[in-house]
Scaffold this active site. Structure first.
Site: not given
Length: 452
Positions: A42-44
């Site tokens: 999700i950090k993208d």
């Protein structure tokens, strides 16, 4: 129709219903599976947003260097953005993070600096401090600071929250998410609560983090802080991305429970997720008594299990920490009546070997020389030789009829692994205990242990 670059694949990740683990929960439980992002986490989303905001504000210039303190996933997102946009990357991480995470960052061209975990944030050796220092020392660089950079939560306000609202057709009643930098849970919650203020937001924390007590009391209590094994969430300070007013409850989960649940998710739901996904779902299970059949719960599954193959998906790693309740070679030996290992020497005769088998009612005997296993004899092997035109074999030495030595394994090898080593040709395995003494486990022992 094609995409222009890998960054255009970020977001629009699937919402998948959980069916087995949550079968006793009356509510509908859905997983927002964000390992479908190109960097497998999700950090993208926030990594790209931080870069875009920095570019817009003129803080990140062409050919510059991106610097960040990261457990691995944010670094991967930043590295993808850097590949497309032409930046260099230096990432500072801690020695508790999995080796796979650092290797992946290096694979996409980043420089990785590893710092000690068990130091305070303000310590010059901490990964927070080192990242800040490098941001000041290196020309044309920017320290992204995902903890205090509000572009972090803005990314989730603009993408994660709206996706969840649309995918549930506005029916979501609960958002459950592990709490780390605060970006995912706060940004998503801000959007969702604008749509429906009655949505409950549950933050999942780990024991050893101070966030839960801070939420409950408003007090930053460093006595709450102690080392923990869980990765990707929990903090020893309060990042500026937090707005506690959009969070309704904090729930803490143990390192063990989060790791075990992650493995269950993989085996029972077919979702190969990371540590935080296990902790997220475990936290929900601890709070399930408050749910009803009309509730629609969304759990955020942050990243992919490939980041943890050397840790939570490694039986040895799990057993060393007491996380895996599995039967082992040691358990089999401890659970049967004490009996010394019956062995033969190469100079014993076959007749003596047969006599030992009868006396002790055993089928497999290791052959030892100077304390080492050099081969074996078995009831089946001797039977075959006796009836293969070798009637004189009873007077022969054991050395002349040696079968291959039994495999030697660790004393804590799981029973499941033992089963794969015992074959038609190889009827037993050996292991040394803490005193250096050999023990034997046969196919019969394995069957008996699994039946208990």
């Amino acid at each position: 129709m094609w995409l222009n670059n890998i960054l255009e694949t970020i977001g629009n990740t699937p919402l998948i219903r959980l069916n087995k683990i949550t079968k006793d929960i009356p509510a509908t439980v859905l997983a927002k599976v964000d390992y479908f992002n190109p960097g497998n986490s999700i950090k993208d989303r926030m990594a790209l947003k931080m870069v875009e905001v920095a570019e817009k504000e003129g803080k990140l210039k062409p050919g510059g260097t991106i610097i960040e303190g990261t457990s691995g996933n944010t670094g991967m997102g930043l590295a993808l953005a850097a590949c497309v946009k032409g930046y260099k990357c230096i990432f500072v991480t801690t020695d508790k993070q999995s080796k796979e995470k650092a290797d992946i960052l290096k694979a996409v061209g980043a420089e990785v600096i590893v710092c000690p975990t068990n130091v305070l944030p303000e310590d010059p050796k901490s990964y927070y401090s080192v990242a800040k220092r490098l941001g000041k020392e290196i020309p044309n660089s920017m320290y992204m600071n995902q903890y205090d950079n509000l572009a972090n939560r803005q990314a989730h306000y603009e993408s994660t929250g709206p996706e969840i609202w649309e995918q549930t057709e506005g029916k979501i009643t609960h958002l459950v998410c592990t709490a780390g930098t605060g970006g995912t849970i706060v940004g998503s919650a801000m959007y969702l609560k604008e749509k429906n203020p009655n949505i409950k937001v549950w933050a999942i924390d780990v024991y050893g983090s101070l966030l839960t007590k801070y939420f409950n009391t408003g007090e930053i209590d460093m006595n709450e802080v102690h080392p923990y094994i869980s990765e990707g969430f929990g903090e020893d300070f309060v990042p500026q991305n937090y707005d506690m007013s959009v969070i309704d409850k904090f729930e803490q989960v143990t390192d063990k429970d989060g790791a075990v649940m992650a493995r269950r998710i993989a085996k029972e739901e077919g979702l190969f997720c990371g540590y935080s996904a296990g902790s997220c779902l475990q936290g929900l299970m601890q709070l399930k008594s408050t749910l009803t059949k009309d509730d629609v719960v969304v759990c955020i599954f942050h990243d992919h299990g490939s980041r943890y193959v050397g840790k939570i998906y490694n039986d040895q790693w799990m057993m060393e920490r007491g996380f895996l309740d599995v039967k082992t070679f040691k358990d089999i030996v401890s659970g049967r009546s004490s009996q010394r290992l019956v062995t033969l020497e190469p100079t014993h005769t076959v007749a003596e070997a047969v006599e030992m088998m009868k006396k002790y009612d055993i089928e497999h005997i290791p052959v030892m020389s100077n304390g080492d296993s050099i081969g074996a004899v078995s009831e089946n092997g001797l039977f075959q030789k006796v009836f293969s035109n070798h009637p004189e074999i009873k007077t022969a030495t054991v050395e002349s009829v040696l079968e291959p030595a039994y495999p030697v394994v660790a004393f804590d090898t799981p029973v499941e692994r033992l089963g794969s080593l015992i074959t038609k040709e190889n009827g037993a395995v050996l292991a040394k205990d803490e005193k250096g003494e050999y023990h034997i486990v046969t196919k019969y022992d394995v069957i008996q242990s699994l039946a208990k």
